[in-house]
Design a protein around this motif. Structure first.
Motif, PDB file in Angstrom:
ATOM      1  N   ALA A  11       1.144  -1.354   0.291  1.00  0.00           N
ATOM      2  CA  ALA A  11      -0.002  -0.130  -0.004  1.00  0.00           C
ATOM      3  C   ALA A  11       0.881   0.887  -0.344  1.00  0.00           C
ATOM      4  O   ALA A  11       0.516   1.973  -0.763  1.00  0.00           O
ATOM      5  N   LEU A  12       1.590   1.033   0.906  1.00  0.00           N
ATOM      6  CA  LEU A  12       3.021   2.641   0.886  1.00  0.00           C
ATOM      7  C   LEU A  12       3.230   2.506  -0.638  1.00  0.00           C
ATOM      8  O   LEU A  12       3.971   3.591  -1.216  1.00  0.00           O
ATOM      9  N   TYR A  14       2.853   1.711  -3.080  1.00  0.00           N
ATOM     10  CA  TYR A  14       1.992   2.429  -4.399  1.00  0.00           C
ATOM     11  C   TYR A  14       1.847   4.048  -4.612  1.00  0.00           C
ATOM     12  O   TYR A  14       1.283   4.515  -5.262  1.00  0.00           O
ATOM     13  N   PHE A  15       1.592   4.696  -3.015  1.00  0.00           N
ATOM     14  CA  PHE A  15       1.795   6.092  -2.504  1.00  0.00           C
ATOM     15  C   PHE A  15       3.603   7.050  -3.807  1.00  0.00           C
ATOM     16  O   PHE A  15       2.976   7.439  -4.231  1.00  0.00           O
ATOM     17  N   PHE A  16       4.520   5.959  -3.142  1.00  0.00           N
ATOM     18  CA  PHE A  16       5.460   6.955  -3.652  1.00  0.00           C
ATOM     19  C   PHE A  16       6.425   5.613  -4.943  1.00  0.00           C
ATOM     20  O   PHE A  16       7.320   6.110  -4.450  1.00  0.00           O
ATOM     21  N   HIS A  33      -5.761   6.504 -10.759  1.00  0.00           N
ATOM     22  CA  HIS A  33      -4.944   5.905  -9.523  1.00  0.00           C
ATOM     23  C   HIS A  33      -5.264   7.500  -8.554  1.00  0.00           C
ATOM     24  O   HIS A  33      -4.747   7.810  -7.748  1.00  0.00           O
ATOM     25  N   ASN A  36      -7.738   6.676  -6.483  1.00  0.00           N
ATOM     26  CA  ASN A  36      -8.063   6.055  -5.700  1.00  0.00           C
ATOM     27  C   ASN A  36      -6.983   6.330  -4.630  1.00  0.00           C
ATOM     28  O   ASN A  36      -6.735   6.003  -3.453  1.00  0.00           O
ATOM     29  N   LYS A  37      -5.448   7.314  -4.525  1.00  0.00           N
ATOM     30  CA  LYS A  37      -4.590   7.389  -3.802  1.00  0.00           C
ATOM     31  C   LYS A  37      -5.227   8.578  -3.099  1.00  0.00           C
ATOM     32  O   LYS A  37      -5.654   8.701  -2.046  1.00  0.00           O
ATOM     33  N   MET A  40      -7.765   6.603  -0.386  1.00  0.00           N
ATOM     34  CA  MET A  40      -7.062   5.710   0.861  1.00  0.00           C
ATOM     35  C   MET A  40      -6.601   6.862   1.497  1.00  0.00           C
ATOM     36  O   MET A  40      -6.224   7.010   3.057  1.00  0.00           O
ATOM     37  N   ALA A  41      -5.947   8.018   1.194  1.00  0.00           N
ATOM     38  CA  ALA A  41      -5.748   9.925   2.187  1.00  0.00           C
ATOM     39  C   ALA A  41      -6.856  10.002   2.807  1.00  0.00           C
ATOM     40  O   ALA A  41      -6.258   9.909   4.647  1.00  0.00           O
TER      41      ALA A  41
END
Length: 57
Positions: A11-12, A14-16, A33, A36-37, A40-41
């Motif tokens: 999951a992390l 996916y962010f970075f 995307h 989605n981000k 999640m945030a």
């Protein structure tokens, strides 16, 4: 208890993660995307607020 239950690495990641130049992208995929981000945030912020209210009030 399963050890991989709280594995937040994917999951992390996916962010970075960095953009892959070999992967084809278009507006719809980039928009998906981003949404989605963002969702999640927002979930994580709401979770922090709920935990704050639960523990400190």
């Amino acid at each position: 208890m399963r050890k991989d239950l709280f594995n937040f690495g994917p999951a992390l990641g996916y962010f970075f993660r960095k953009n892959d130049p070999a992967r084809h992208t278009n507006f719809n995929l980039r928009t998906m995307h981003f949404i989605n981000k963002l969702s999640m945030a927002m979930f994580l912020v709401a979770l922090v607020v709920l935990l704050y209210r639960w523990f400190l009030r």
